[in-house]
Structures are given as C-alpha cells and as structure tokens.
Design an enzyme around this catalytic site. Structure first.
Site, PDB file in Angstrom:
ATOM      1  N   TYR A 292      40.197  40.017  31.706  1.00  0.00           N
ATOM      2  CA  TYR A 292      39.904  39.019  32.746  1.00  0.00           C
ATOM      3  C   TYR A 292      39.496  37.685  32.113  1.00  0.00           C
ATOM      4  O   TYR A 292      39.948  36.615  32.542  1.00  0.00           O
ATOM      5  CB  TYR A 292      38.774  39.587  33.611  1.00  0.00           C
TER       6      TYR A 292
ATOM      7  N   LYS B 277      41.383  34.150  32.485  1.00  0.00           N
ATOM      8  CA  LYS B 277      40.691  33.020  33.112  1.00  0.00           C
ATOM      9  C   LYS B 277      40.520  31.852  32.137  1.00  0.00           C
ATOM     10  O   LYS B 277      40.543  30.693  32.551  1.00  0.00           O
ATOM     11  CB  LYS B 277      39.333  33.482  33.645  1.00  0.00           C
TER      12      LYS B 277
ATOM     13  N   GLY C 191      46.093  34.711  47.608  1.00  0.00           N
ATOM     14  CA  GLY C 191      44.992  35.671  47.723  1.00  0.00           C
ATOM     15  C   GLY C 191      43.939  35.219  48.726  1.00  0.00           C
ATOM     16  O   GLY C 191      42.747  35.229  48.440  1.00  0.00           O
TER      17      GLY C 191
ATOM     18  N   ASN D 254      44.392  31.242  43.591  1.00  0.00           N
ATOM     19  CA  ASN D 254      43.151  31.993  43.731  1.00  0.00           C
ATOM     20  C   ASN D 254      43.348  33.493  43.514  1.00  0.00           C
ATOM     21  O   ASN D 254      42.412  34.181  43.114  1.00  0.00           O
ATOM     22  CB  ASN D 254      42.565  31.747  45.130  1.00  0.00           C
TER      23      ASN D 254
ATOM     24  N   ARG E 269      40.746  37.257  52.112  1.00  0.00           N
ATOM     25  CA  ARG E 269      39.302  37.512  52.142  1.00  0.00           C
ATOM     26  C   ARG E 269      38.621  36.749  51.019  1.00  0.00           C
ATOM     27  O   ARG E 269      39.278  36.085  50.216  1.00  0.00           O
ATOM     28  CB  ARG E 269      39.015  39.011  52.008  1.00  0.00           C
TER      29      ARG E 269
END
Lengths: 242, 82
Positions: free
Chosen positions: A154, A158, A10, A89, A13
């Site tokens: 999320y 994580k 990833g 990432n 950007r």
C-alpha cells in the site's frame, strides 16, 4: 466552474462518497464510480440529487484496462463535455508484513491503487489539455510519506501516486491543468474499521479524521481558486506526517 | 472517411500549431519544431486533434521522428491515404 463533469473513482462510500457530494455541491455533474456496491453508489447519487445536484452511478472495476474509456465515454455523452475534474480515489489494502507478503497481495494493491490511477490520468489529460483547464486529484495516503509496518504494498502504491502526481503536474502545468494529491491519515471509514484504535495515540490530533475533512481539501484543489497549486501533496492527517 | 488533401491538412496543422504560441507566418513547411518552440507535449495535442479530425492515429514513435512542420503534414497525409 467550467463546462465539464467530474469523475470520482471508488465513490460508493467513505472518502470517495464524501468527495462526490462535495464536488456536486460546487455545481459539478459527478460520475459516481463503483465496483460492487451499487446500492451505496445509488444512495450517493440520490443524496446529491436531493440537494439539487447532478450525478450518475457508473459501474466499473478500475483495474480493467477498458474502464477509463467506459467511464469517460459515459460522462462525455451524459453531460456533453469533457471530464475536467478527475479524482483517483479507488483503492484497496491487503496488509501483511513484508517477509510474508504474497505476490497477489502486492500486485493487486499496486494495480488498483497506482496503475489504475495512471490509466485514468492518461485518459483524462488530453481533453483537459485541449480545454486548457483540468483538475486531477490523487488520493494518496500518509503511509506514502511515513512508514507503517504491514503496508509495504500500500505504501509503495501510495508513494508511487505522489511521484505520478508530481511528474504529470509539471508536464501539463502550462496547459492550465493541475495535478495534486491529498494524503489522508487515519480517517473513519470501512477501510480503517478493523484497525486497532491504539494507533490513534500516534496521531497528534488524537482523533480520527472524517471523510468530509478529506473531501474539503479535494474540493479546494478542484476549485478555480487552486489554479496555481500543482504537484502538491496536501496532508490531511491530524499532524501524523508532520 | 472523406479524402483529405495536403492543403487541408497543412491549413489545420498550421492553425493548431499557431494556437500553441508561434506566429502563423513563422510556421512554414521547413520550420523545425525546435525553432517554433513546439515541444513534445504540443505534438501529443496535435496528434489528438489529427485523430479526431482525420481518424489518423499517430503514435509516440511516429511523433519522435518529426523535425519539421512539413514532416508532420506528410506523415498525416500519408497515413490518411493508407
């Protein structure tokens, strides 16, 4: 720095791009993985090359079970050695409050943010173990440590990354391989662009962080100097989780 | 794949196990991994080396059954011949 390459998932950007640039600045040949933003990834590669570094853009959807072999195989043949630094990432968010969070929103976030990182880690570890040298850094999040309403999927992913980090770290510690996580808080990226700035009031530092500030932490964890740091979670959040 | 002999596999297995810590002269066919302080992660690494060199894929369940150095050598040779 060892004879090997680095892979940042990833990396077209945001935080991933900043990490790719930072590692290239330390002399790593870097695989700049992207899913759809080819222009972004090629821009990152050009920036690295302009600074005298080496990088290649590598297309792959990290949720594809074949992606680890494609990415690692490409880097091993391009740079002629094992991948000795892996930065997981790539991540997505699909926010909703838990009572209305859909199965698809749950599973797509778990798949991208947690399962894909596991598969990359699995592919990375044996060559690192055999080299008696390796660095894995997982990009977790402050929400893996501290609740944020609307992000249960999320947060679960994580927090899972942190548990994966710690477990893998102790498994391979005596092989010279370290596994760590960074836990960014509010960082100015496309992912946080739509979020209300009112939340910044909760950040002790009263400002958003930059991708470069996260990248500096990853760069340290990947460095030779960090050889005795493993299973750690480094918060980069302006004090939000403190 | 070229035919492999038990002697070749034995030599490679002993060399690999020695790189994990035990003295080479302690690594006999009858020595157990427990005696040699070879752990399951060492066996994962051994399996990878065997796969690279002989094209023999050893799965986690195969490795779990192994008690002695001789067990590992026989498993690898058996799979290479299959």
């Amino acid at each position: 720095m060892a004879e090997g390459s680095a892979l940042v998932t990833g990396a077209s950007r945001g935080i991933g791009a900043a990490i790719a640039r930072a590692l290239a600045g330390d002399g790593w040949p870097v695989g700049v993985n992207y899913r759809s933003d080819r222009d972004g990834a090629e821009r990152v590669v050009s920036e690295i090359e302009d600074q005298g570094g080496r990088a290649i853009a590598l297309a792959a959807d990290v949720t594809d079970p074949a992606a680890p072999e494609e990415l690692f195989g490409a880097l091993e043949s391009e740079y002629g050695g094992p991948v000795l630094a892996l930065v997981n990432n790539a991540g997505i968010s699909r926010d909703d409050l838990t009572p209305t969070l859909g199965d698809e929103e749950w599973s797509s976030v778990i798949e991208t943010d947690l399962t894909a990182a596991f598969r990359m880690t699995r592919r990375a570890l044996v060559p690192m173990m055999r080299a008696r040298n390796g660095r894995i850094v997982n990009v977790s999040s402050v929400v893996g440590l501290r609740a944020n309403p609307g992000q249960s999927n999320y947060a679960a992913a994580k927090a899972g990354l942190i548990a994966l980090t710690r477990t893998a770290a102790v498994e391979v510690a005596r092989r010279g391989v370290t596994v760590n996580a960074v836990a960014p808080g509010w960082i100015d990226t496309d992912m946080t662009a739509g979020v209300s700035k009112d939340l910044l009031a909760a950040v002790p530092a009263r400002r958003a962080g930059t991708p470069e500030e996260v990248a500096a932490c990853v760069r340290f964890l990947v460095s030779d100097e960090a050889g005795y740091v493993t299973g750690a979670v480094l918060s980069v959040d302006g004090g939000l989780a403190a | 794949m070229p035919a492999v002999t038990t002697e070749q596999v034995q030599e490679r297995v002993i060399e690999t196990l020695a790189s994990f810590g035990p003295e080479a002269d302690q690594i006999t066919r009858d020595a157990t991994f427990e005696q040699l302080d070879i752990d399951s992660l060492d066996l994962v690494e051994l399996a990878q080396i065997v796969e690279d060199e002989y094209g023999v894929v050893l799965k986690g369940e195969d490795m779990k059954e192994l008690k002695t150095v001789g067990d590992a050598i026989d498993l690898i040779v058996g799979k290479a011949e299959a």
